[in-house]
Structures are given as C-alpha cells and as structure tokens.
Design a protein around this motif. Structure first.
Motif, mmCIF file in Angstrom:
data_model
loop_
_atom_site.group_PDB
_atom_site.id
_atom_site.type_symbol
_atom_site.label_atom_id
_atom_site.label_comp_id
_atom_site.label_asym_id
_atom_site.label_seq_id
_atom_site.Cartn_x
_atom_site.Cartn_y
_atom_site.Cartn_z
ATOM 1 N N ALA A 304 0.840 -1.251 0.043
ATOM 2 C CA ALA A 304 0.076 -0.123 -0.187
ATOM 3 C C ALA A 304 0.860 1.068 0.201
ATOM 4 N N ILE A 305 2.063 1.219 0.738
ATOM 5 C CA ILE A 305 2.947 2.472 0.841
ATOM 6 C C ILE A 305 3.419 2.598 -0.498
ATOM 7 N N ARG A 306 3.751 1.554 -1.080
ATOM 8 C CA ARG A 306 4.527 1.594 -2.655
ATOM 9 C C ARG A 306 3.460 2.189 -3.619
ATOM 10 N N ASN A 307 2.285 1.775 -3.493
ATOM 11 C CA ASN A 307 1.312 2.260 -4.244
ATOM 12 C C ASN A 307 0.972 3.797 -4.119
ATOM 13 N N ASP A 308 0.757 4.203 -2.682
ATOM 14 C CA ASP A 308 0.530 5.550 -2.494
ATOM 15 C C ASP A 308 1.578 6.398 -2.889
ATOM 16 N N ILE A 309 3.091 5.903 -2.871
ATOM 17 C CA ILE A 309 4.038 7.089 -3.080
ATOM 18 C C ILE A 309 4.105 7.032 -4.704
ATOM 19 N N ALA A 310 3.787 5.951 -5.529
ATOM 20 C CA ALA A 310 3.822 5.844 -6.833
ATOM 21 C C ALA A 310 2.621 6.871 -7.448
ATOM 22 N N ARG A 311 1.574 6.702 -6.755
ATOM 23 C CA ARG A 311 0.282 7.426 -7.197
ATOM 24 C C ARG A 311 0.654 9.084 -6.723
ATOM 25 N N ASP A 312 1.079 9.315 -5.724
ATOM 26 C CA ASP A 312 1.105 10.921 -5.203
ATOM 27 C C ASP A 312 2.430 11.308 -5.644
ATOM 28 N N HIS A 313 3.559 10.623 -5.973
ATOM 29 C CA HIS A 313 4.974 11.196 -6.086
ATOM 30 C C HIS A 313 5.519 10.915 -7.369
ATOM 31 N N LYS A 314 4.923 9.755 -7.799
ATOM 32 C CA LYS A 314 5.365 9.260 -9.112
ATOM 33 C C LYS A 314 6.781 8.629 -9.090
ATOM 34 N N VAL A 315 7.116 7.944 -8.006
ATOM 35 C CA VAL A 315 8.293 7.225 -7.531
ATOM 36 C C VAL A 315 7.933 5.716 -7.187
ATOM 37 N N TRP A 316 8.650 4.845 -8.026
ATOM 38 C CA TRP A 316 8.210 3.338 -7.845
ATOM 39 C C TRP A 316 9.327 2.721 -6.925
ATOM 40 N N LEU A 317 9.193 2.268 -5.807
ATOM 41 C CA LEU A 317 10.212 2.038 -4.743
ATOM 42 C C LEU A 317 10.571 0.491 -4.864
ATOM 43 N N PHE A 318 9.769 -0.583 -5.293
ATOM 44 C CA PHE A 318 10.172 -1.656 -5.442
ATOM 45 C C PHE A 318 9.061 -2.490 -6.053
ATOM 46 N N GLY A 319 9.026 -3.802 -6.281
ATOM 47 C CA GLY A 319 8.226 -4.655 -7.067
ATOM 48 C C GLY A 319 7.591 -5.413 -5.991
ATOM 49 N N ARG A 320 7.888 -6.779 -6.092
ATOM 50 C CA ARG A 320 7.082 -7.715 -5.036
ATOM 51 C C ARG A 320 7.475 -7.464 -3.514
ATOM 52 N N ALA A 321 6.730 -7.770 -2.545
ATOM 53 C CA ALA A 321 6.831 -8.013 -1.447
ATOM 54 C C ALA A 321 6.498 -9.263 -0.839
ATOM 55 N N ALA A 322 7.078 -9.604 0.196
ATOM 56 C CA ALA A 322 6.975 -11.028 0.872
ATOM 57 C C ALA A 322 6.765 -10.815 2.445
ATOM 58 N N HIS A 323 5.902 -11.681 3.072
ATOM 59 C CA HIS A 323 5.794 -11.737 4.472
ATOM 60 C C HIS A 323 6.986 -11.875 5.155
ATOM 61 N N GLY A 324 7.651 -11.151 6.160
ATOM 62 C CA GLY A 324 8.828 -11.388 6.906
ATOM 63 C C GLY A 324 8.444 -12.422 7.934
ATOM 64 N N ALA A 325 9.420 -12.918 8.489
ATOM 65 C CA ALA A 325 9.479 -14.141 9.547
ATOM 66 C C ALA A 325 8.765 -13.644 10.716
ATOM 67 N N LEU A 326 8.672 -12.341 11.250
ATOM 68 C CA LEU A 326 8.056 -11.921 12.113
ATOM 69 C C LEU A 326 6.852 -11.204 11.820
ATOM 70 N N PRO A 327 5.884 -11.313 12.796
ATOM 71 C CA PRO A 327 4.599 -10.620 12.443
ATOM 72 C C PRO A 327 4.780 -9.103 12.272
ATOM 73 N N GLY A 328 3.851 -8.721 11.207
ATOM 74 C CA GLY A 328 4.000 -7.223 11.181
ATOM 75 C C GLY A 328 5.273 -6.712 10.380
ATOM 76 N N THR A 329 5.849 -7.751 9.512
ATOM 77 C CA THR A 329 7.200 -7.107 8.905
ATOM 78 C C THR A 329 7.054 -7.857 7.582
ATOM 79 N N SER A 330 7.991 -7.181 6.622
ATOM 80 C CA SER A 330 7.882 -7.552 5.141
ATOM 81 C C SER A 330 9.414 -7.583 4.622
ATOM 82 N N VAL A 331 9.476 -8.193 3.541
ATOM 83 C CA VAL A 331 10.639 -8.139 2.748
ATOM 84 C C VAL A 331 10.540 -7.555 1.287
ATOM 85 N N VAL A 332 11.156 -6.833 0.782
ATOM 86 C CA VAL A 332 11.054 -6.270 -0.646
ATOM 87 C C VAL A 332 12.715 -6.497 -1.216
#
Length: 363
Positions: A304-332
């Motif tokens: 959601a952060i990636r998409n918001d920044i792409a829409r509002d600032h025209k900046v693409w940060l990363f492609g896919r994201a995966a669940h992190g090993a800990l709850p509430g974390t992710s890996v890009v």
C-alpha cells in the motif's frame, strides 16, 4: 489502478533496468538483425544461435552450451541426467532453491529426481552441511547468488570447498547461474573461474541481460547433446529460437560490461541505507547487485505504501513484497541496474525519505 499502470506513470524507478516497450525492443532487434544479416535458425540449427551458444560456453569454460526455452526446463533436465550418470536419484538443494520455491514440484511430479534440503534457509550451505548427508548423492545444485536470501553467496574459500567435496565424492555439481554475471562482479572474478569445478551451469538470457526469455545450459559436449534431446522430448523444440537469441546477443557484451558498475552502485546504496535505521538490509554487505530490505510493516502495508508513493509522487520503490519471518514485517527486493546507476544520490534519498515517512506513520 494496476501495478503495471502505476509503474508506467512513475518518473523515478529504483529497481532494475528501464523497461523497453515491445515497439522499442522489436525495433532494436530489427535494426540489429539488419546490421548483422541475421537469418532464422531452424530447430536450433543456424549460424547465429550456434555461434552464441559457443560464445557462452567459452565464457563459462565449458565444451558446449545449448539454448533452452526456459531455465525451469534446463535445470531439472540437467539434474535428471546428472543423477542417471551417478546412478543415484538424490539431489541436494538449498531450501530456497528456485526448484522448490517456484517450480510447482515439477522435479517430483515429472519423475526427474528426488530432492533433499541441505543447509539453513537463511544462509548459503557449506561443504560441512553437505558432509552431514549420509546418502550417496547424484548431484548438488548451487545457486550463485541466492536470490531468495538477498543475493548471498558462499565465500570464495567456501565455494572452493564445496567444489572439492563434490569432486572427491564423484557428485555432479550443477550451478543455477541465473545471476552468475552478477555474482562475478561480487566475487571480482571472471565467470569462467567461478564455473571451474562445476559439471554443468545454467545461465539466463533475460534476467540481468534483458532479453525476451530463454536460457543456456553449458557442460561437456556429450552432456549438452543429451540435454538437447531431452528438451525436445519435453516440448522445448521451438522452430525459431532466433528472437530470443537476438534479444540477448544484441546487448550481451554491454550488459556484462556494466555488471561491475552495478555492483559499485550497490556499494554506494549500502552507504546511503546506513542513514535509515528503520530499514534492515540483507546481506549485511553487498555480494551482488541485489539486496533485500526488511521493513517493519506488514506485506499488505508495504504494498500500500509503494502504491501510494507511486500515485502521489510518481516514484516506484520496489516490485514484489513478501511476508517477513516476524509478524507485522515484510521483505522487498532491490535489483540494482540501469535505473539506480543513473540516479543521483539525492533522488535515492528522496525516495527513501518517502518510504520511511510512511513507515513512521504506520507505527
């Protein structure tokens, strides 16, 4: 709005190379074909493809190489033949091997071989890990570098120890070299030196090279000839491979020449990321021109952060994201290519500032 639509409207894109439109790609291919008087191959027989196969084989230090329509087909075929030669169906693979993670149990359902997990999923396996396997192995598959753990690779001494272990036990050592050219820059050694001691090697024609698709499998002349026959048996006997070969060959030298530059840009990116402590980087220091960013937000929030920044600032940060090993974390994942190499440091910092500001709001 789809991911592709969001990406298309962005003026700043961090990962990878600038994507060519089909029209741009086909136009460049046509011009290259015209300049080089290219003719179609017929079922793999033709001057262009055979010269390119030999070029790749020579770069890797093998007798021969053959085009395959996909790395998925190339790798399981190579490991199947290796197991037949050693009279053992057992193949040792890292838990994050592409064969386990992305190939829908093809090796098992199609009866190619039996597979064992070796080593810890968070780091490359070692010769000591291989020595703990009591069974007689037919083959060992080693990915260089290992994408699913951020582009990690064994140290040079450890790689040599793995080669020696397999050689001393008459085990076929196969390289998943989908990103071998990137690993060569990380090791600061030529691909041929890295591949020395392997019995076979697969390289991609589209990942770091930027082609349309396809792969090469290199090995001894007899091994490659058998593999080519198995490709035909599995439906890989494409009448014209020339589009795939042209798309790779026309930019091959340029891409290989750029790999050290991409790696140096990765080193600079690591220096920048030290100023953003909320982002954890894996590996701790660059080993190829790719890395993973561990974020303190869920996968859904990261996207959601990636998409918001792409829409509002025209900046693409990363492609896919995966669940992190800990709850509430992710890996890009970030692949450092032409986009980041041509981007000034202040633009990178602006993108990271936007990401971290959104993360802080979430917290």
């Amino acid at each position: 709005m789809t991911d592709a639509e969001l990406l298309k409207q962005c003026h700043t894109v961090l990962p990878g190379h600038r994507a060519r439109t089909p029209a741009e790609m086909f136009s460049a291919m046509a011009a290259w074909c015209e300049a080089n008087d290219v003719a179609h191959d017929v079922y793999g027989s033709g001057e262009l493809i055979q010269q390119f196969e030999q070029k790749v084989a020579s770069l890797l230090g093998f007798e021969a190489a053959v085009f395959c329509i996909s790395g998925t087909m190339a790798q399981v075929t190579a490991l199947r033949l290796a197991c037949e030669d050693r009279a053992s169906r057992l193949v040792a693979l890292h838990p994050t091997s592409h064969i386990f993670v992305h190939e829908k149990s093809n090796y098992q359902l199609l009866g190619h071989f039996d597979a064992l997990h070796v080593g810890d999923r968070h780091r490359p396996f070692t010769a000591a890990d291989l020595a703990t396997i009591p069974d007689r192995l037919g083959a060992v598959g080693l990915e260089l570098p290992m994408r699913e753990i951020g582009g990690q690779a064994p140290s040079w001494d450890e790689l040599e120890a793995i080669k020696a272990h397999c050689r001393n036990r008459n085990v076929h050592l196969h390289m998943d070299g989908a990103r071998l050219w990137e690993a060569a820059a990380g090791y600061n050694r030529p691909a041929q030196e890295i591949a020395a001691g392997f019995d076979s090697c697969y390289v991609s024609l589209y990942k770091g090279i930027g082609g349309l698709g396809g792969a090469m499998l290199a090995g001894s002349a007899s091994f490659v000839a058998r593999a080519a026959e198995w490709f035909r048996r599995q439906g890989g006997n494409v009448i014209h491979r020339s589009p795939y070969v042209v798309a790779a060959a026309m930019q091959f030298e340029q891409r290989l020449a750029q790999m050290p530059l991409y790696f140096r840009r990765t080193e600079r990116l690591y220096e920048t990321l030290r100023d953003y402590p909320s982002i954890k980087v894996n590996p701790a220091s660059p080993q190829a021109n790719m890395l993973h960013l561990h974020l303190p937000v869920s996968r859904e929030r990261a996207l959601a952060i990636r998409n918001d920044i792409a829409r509002d600032h025209k900046v693409w940060l990363f492609g896919r994201a995966a669940h992190g090993a800990l709850p509430g974390t992710s890996v890009v994942e970030l692949y450092v290519g032409d986009n980041l190499t041509g981007m000034p440091d202040h633009a990178v910092r602006t993108a990271l500032d936007l990401l971290c500001a959104a993360i802080e709001k979430t917290a």
